[in-house]
Motif scaffolding. Structure first.
Motif, mmCIF file in Angstrom:
data_model
loop_
_atom_site.group_PDB
_atom_site.id
_atom_site.type_symbol
_atom_site.label_atom_id
_atom_site.label_comp_id
_atom_site.label_asym_id
_atom_site.label_seq_id
_atom_site.Cartn_x
_atom_site.Cartn_y
_atom_site.Cartn_z
ATOM 1 N N ARG A 261 41.766 54.692 24.770
ATOM 2 C CA ARG A 261 40.857 53.812 25.494
ATOM 3 C C ARG A 261 39.693 53.369 24.613
ATOM 4 N NH1 ARG A 261 36.048 55.357 28.323
ATOM 5 N NH2 ARG A 261 35.221 53.452 29.291
ATOM 6 N N THR A 262 39.376 52.060 24.670
ATOM 7 C CA THR A 262 38.233 51.509 23.949
ATOM 8 C C THR A 262 37.359 50.734 24.925
ATOM 9 O OG1 THR A 262 39.564 51.256 21.938
ATOM 10 C CG2 THR A 262 37.489 50.034 22.037
ATOM 11 N N GLY A 263 36.094 51.149 25.066
ATOM 12 C CA GLY A 263 35.157 50.456 25.938
ATOM 13 C C GLY A 263 34.221 49.582 25.128
ATOM 14 N N MET A 264 34.001 48.364 25.574
ATOM 15 C CA MET A 264 33.089 47.449 24.882
ATOM 16 C C MET A 264 32.491 46.485 25.901
ATOM 17 S SD MET A 264 35.958 45.145 22.882
ATOM 18 C CE MET A 264 37.101 46.501 22.601
ATOM 19 N N ASP A 265 31.431 45.791 25.537
ATOM 20 C CA ASP A 265 30.837 44.883 26.511
ATOM 21 C C ASP A 265 31.767 43.706 26.770
ATOM 22 O OD1 ASP A 265 30.023 42.432 24.951
ATOM 23 O OD2 ASP A 265 28.821 43.891 23.852
ATOM 24 N N THR A 266 31.529 43.032 27.897
ATOM 25 C CA THR A 266 32.451 42.014 28.400
ATOM 26 C C THR A 266 32.737 40.887 27.418
ATOM 27 O OG1 THR A 266 31.889 42.463 30.698
ATOM 28 C CG2 THR A 266 32.778 40.299 30.217
ATOM 29 N N THR A 267 31.677 40.312 26.856
ATOM 30 C CA THR A 267 31.865 39.185 25.941
ATOM 31 C C THR A 267 32.621 39.617 24.698
ATOM 32 O OG1 THR A 267 29.820 38.190 26.737
ATOM 33 C CG2 THR A 267 30.683 37.359 24.661
ATOM 34 N N ASP A 268 32.272 40.775 24.163
ATOM 35 C CA ASP A 268 32.923 41.300 22.968
ATOM 36 C C ASP A 268 34.400 41.544 23.234
ATOM 37 O OD1 ASP A 268 32.712 41.983 20.299
ATOM 38 O OD2 ASP A 268 32.280 44.091 20.695
ATOM 39 N N LEU A 269 34.693 42.076 24.422
ATOM 40 C CA LEU A 269 36.085 42.369 24.771
ATOM 41 C C LEU A 269 36.913 41.088 24.808
ATOM 42 C CD1 LEU A 269 37.293 44.839 27.477
ATOM 43 C CD2 LEU A 269 38.291 42.575 27.336
ATOM 44 N N LEU B 231 41.291 45.490 30.881
ATOM 45 C CA LEU B 231 40.490 45.219 32.066
ATOM 46 C C LEU B 231 39.466 44.158 31.687
ATOM 47 C CD1 LEU B 231 40.409 46.432 34.936
ATOM 48 C CD2 LEU B 231 38.653 47.996 34.143
ATOM 49 N N VAL B 232 39.506 42.993 32.359
ATOM 50 C CA VAL B 232 38.627 41.884 31.957
ATOM 51 C C VAL B 232 37.878 41.317 33.158
ATOM 52 C CG1 VAL B 232 40.052 41.255 29.984
ATOM 53 C CG2 VAL B 232 40.461 40.144 32.179
ATOM 54 N N ASP B 233 36.682 40.788 32.910
ATOM 55 C CA ASP B 233 35.861 40.145 33.914
ATOM 56 C C ASP B 233 36.631 38.969 34.509
ATOM 57 O OD1 ASP B 233 33.560 39.791 35.412
ATOM 58 O OD2 ASP B 233 32.524 38.632 33.879
ATOM 59 N N ASN B 234 36.565 38.791 35.836
ATOM 60 C CA ASN B 234 37.476 37.839 36.473
ATOM 61 C C ASN B 234 37.378 36.394 35.981
ATOM 62 O OD1 ASN B 234 35.859 36.197 38.575
ATOM 63 N ND2 ASN B 234 35.306 38.259 39.173
ATOM 64 N N PRO B 235 36.191 35.850 35.607
ATOM 65 C CA PRO B 235 36.205 34.461 35.142
ATOM 66 C C PRO B 235 36.853 34.278 33.779
ATOM 67 C CG PRO B 235 33.943 35.267 35.312
ATOM 68 C CD PRO B 235 34.841 36.381 35.703
ATOM 69 N N VAL C 147 29.620 33.650 48.508
ATOM 70 C CA VAL C 147 28.995 34.257 47.326
ATOM 71 C C VAL C 147 30.052 34.419 46.232
ATOM 72 C CG1 VAL C 147 27.060 35.463 48.422
ATOM 73 C CG2 VAL C 147 29.330 36.476 48.505
ATOM 74 N N PRO C 148 29.649 34.419 44.970
ATOM 75 C CA PRO C 148 30.639 34.527 43.906
ATOM 76 C C PRO C 148 31.188 35.944 43.767
ATOM 77 C CG PRO C 148 28.444 34.459 42.975
ATOM 78 C CD PRO C 148 28.284 34.234 44.447
ATOM 79 N N THR C 149 32.456 36.026 43.482
ATOM 80 C CA THR C 149 33.106 37.316 43.291
ATOM 81 C C THR C 149 32.879 37.816 41.871
ATOM 82 O OG1 THR C 149 34.866 36.560 44.751
ATOM 83 C CG2 THR C 149 35.281 38.564 43.512
ATOM 84 N N GLY C 150 32.351 39.020 41.775
ATOM 85 C CA GLY C 150 32.267 39.696 40.486
ATOM 86 C C GLY C 150 33.306 40.800 40.457
ATOM 87 N N GLY C 151 33.559 41.359 39.298
ATOM 88 C CA GLY C 151 34.536 42.429 39.194
ATOM 89 C C GLY C 151 35.604 42.118 38.165
#
Length: 416
Positions: free
Chosen positions: A74-82, A100-104, A297-301
């Motif tokens: 497993r490698t964790g990194m911030d959203t933009t970097d990922l 696992l990626v941010d929905n947009p 409202v906008p969906t995050g996740g």
């Protein structure tokens, strides 16, 4: 090959514009995935660098690998970097097995051709709420399984509202909310704080008001869009909202609300833990639509996705890992850890049973919509940036709401 490279470069630029809007912080891990073999090591990337191997999340990922008969790296990194590294890894032919990626970001990765359809993998998405699943759908096809969702609502300070003789149940629309803010200011307290910063966070926070007026993202400068931006501008001009909303992130906006001076704070599900530590009684109401009802409202996740691999035999194990991470038993524990609302009604019911404070958030998520839904896909970043720029221009006094959104619409049209 040249076209593929151009698509990837464009996709990287799009992901750069879509910063994470949830309260996930931390650095990144620069290690890339290896090829691995079935029965060996499978690579997994997620946007949770704050969780190490000893965390509940880290242990679940490891257990899902063990249950599938493999070891998960497993490698964790911030959203933009990922997102950026996923595109580069795909170009080099060494994308992670599960991501696992941010929905947009899903639509951007799909356009780059690096994600598998859930139907091709045989993943079951039937129990998932359609509006949550929709954030990861492109042209009617789903490209991932949501791990959970978060969204926005209005936190309120009970003491401040009581002192101003405001009943939160009386807030049904924009007019009643503005009237409440006027009473709060007259009582010597502060009104509402939110984030209008010139990043995706600003767009994320503006969307409930934009959609709540009936706005359409393909027509930023409609009368409905102008009404939403005028509302925010009037609040700042009247002193109901602070001028520093222009610099506020969702974190600094929360810090303002946590001082106890503000009646309302627009913020997300992820602040529930902080709300319990704030030291004052609070409540949560839905963001009202212009003429009543709950505003969309906008969906995050995030979505669990399976990137395209040269060795297609790896998909069977990847599917097992995804299924393990998203089954009902594990979703309950995971979504409680991440302060997410589960994507299925069955798990949502269990969450509310164990924590009644989640009930208004379950309702908010039910009314939520994906930022890239409605066929927008990768067009969303080219709309969002002009929109947050318009918000900045109007609230700073540089342009009228109409002129700011006219400029935004022109810029969005060029981007598409």
């Amino acid at each position: 090959m040249r076209d593929t490279r151009r698509t990837l470069i464009a996709a990287i630029a799009a992901i750069g514009a879509l910063t994470s809007v949830a309260a996930c912080g931390g650095g990144s891990d620069s290690s890339a995935s290896g090829s691995g073999k079935a029965g060996g090591t499978y690579n997994f990337w997620d946007p949770y660098p704050q969780f190490d191997a000893s965390s509940a999340w880290g242990k679940l990922v490891s257990k899902c690998g063990t249950d599938a008969g493999v070891k998960v790296k497993r490698t964790g990194m911030d959203t933009t970097d990922l997102g950026n590294k996923a595109l580069l890894a795909a170009q080099q032919g060494n994308a992670p097995d599960v991501m696992l990626v941010d929905n947009p970001v899903v639509s951007t990765l799909v356009e780059a051709g690096i994600l598998n359809k859930t139907s091709d993998l045989g993943l079951d998405t039937k129990p998932i709420q359609k509006n949550i699943l929709g954030a990861g759908e492109i042209d009617g096809a789903s490209y991932g399984v949501p791990i959970g969702a978060n969204t926005l609502a209005l936190y309120y300070n009970k003491k401040v509202l009581t002192a101003a003789h405001v009943d939160p149940a009386s807030i049904k629309d924009w007019a009643s909310l503005t009237a409440a803010l006027k009473k709060v200011k007259s009582a010597g307290k502060k009104g509402i704080t939110f984030s209008a910063i010139n990043t995706e966070e600003g767009s994320f926070q503006f969307l409930p008001w934009f959609w709540g007026a009936g706005g359409d993202l393909t027509k930023l400068n409609s009368d409905k869009g102008v009404a939403a931006l005028s509302l925010w501008k009037d609040w700042v001009g009247s002193g109901y909202a602070p001028k520093d909303v222009l610099q506020n992130t969702q974190t600094t906006s929360w810090q303002e609300f946590a001082t106890g001076e503000y009646a309302f704070g627009e913020n997300g599900t992820w602040q529930l833990g902080n709300a319990d530590k704030a030291g004052f009684d609070y409540g949560v109401i839905s963001i009202p639509g212009q003429n009543g009802g709950s505003a969309p409202v906008p969906t995050g996740g995030e979505f669990v996705t399976v990137p395209v691999q040269k060795d297609t035999s790896r998909y069977d194990v990847s599917k097992k890992i995804v299924t393990c991470l998203t089954n009902s038993a594990n979703l309950l524990a995971t979504d409680n850890t991440l302060t997410y609302v589960a994507p299925t009604s069955a798990v949502q019911a269990e969450q509310v049973k164990s924590n009644p404070k989640l009930e208004p958030w379950v309702k908010a998520v039910a009314a939520a919509r994906g930022r890239t839904s409605g066929g927008l896909g990768t067009k969303y970043p080219t709309i969002s940036q002009p929109m947050w720029t318009a918000v900045q221009a109007a609230l700073s006094g540089g342009k009228s709401p109409k002129d700011a959104l006219d400029t935004a619409q022109t810029a969005a049209g060029k981007g598409n």
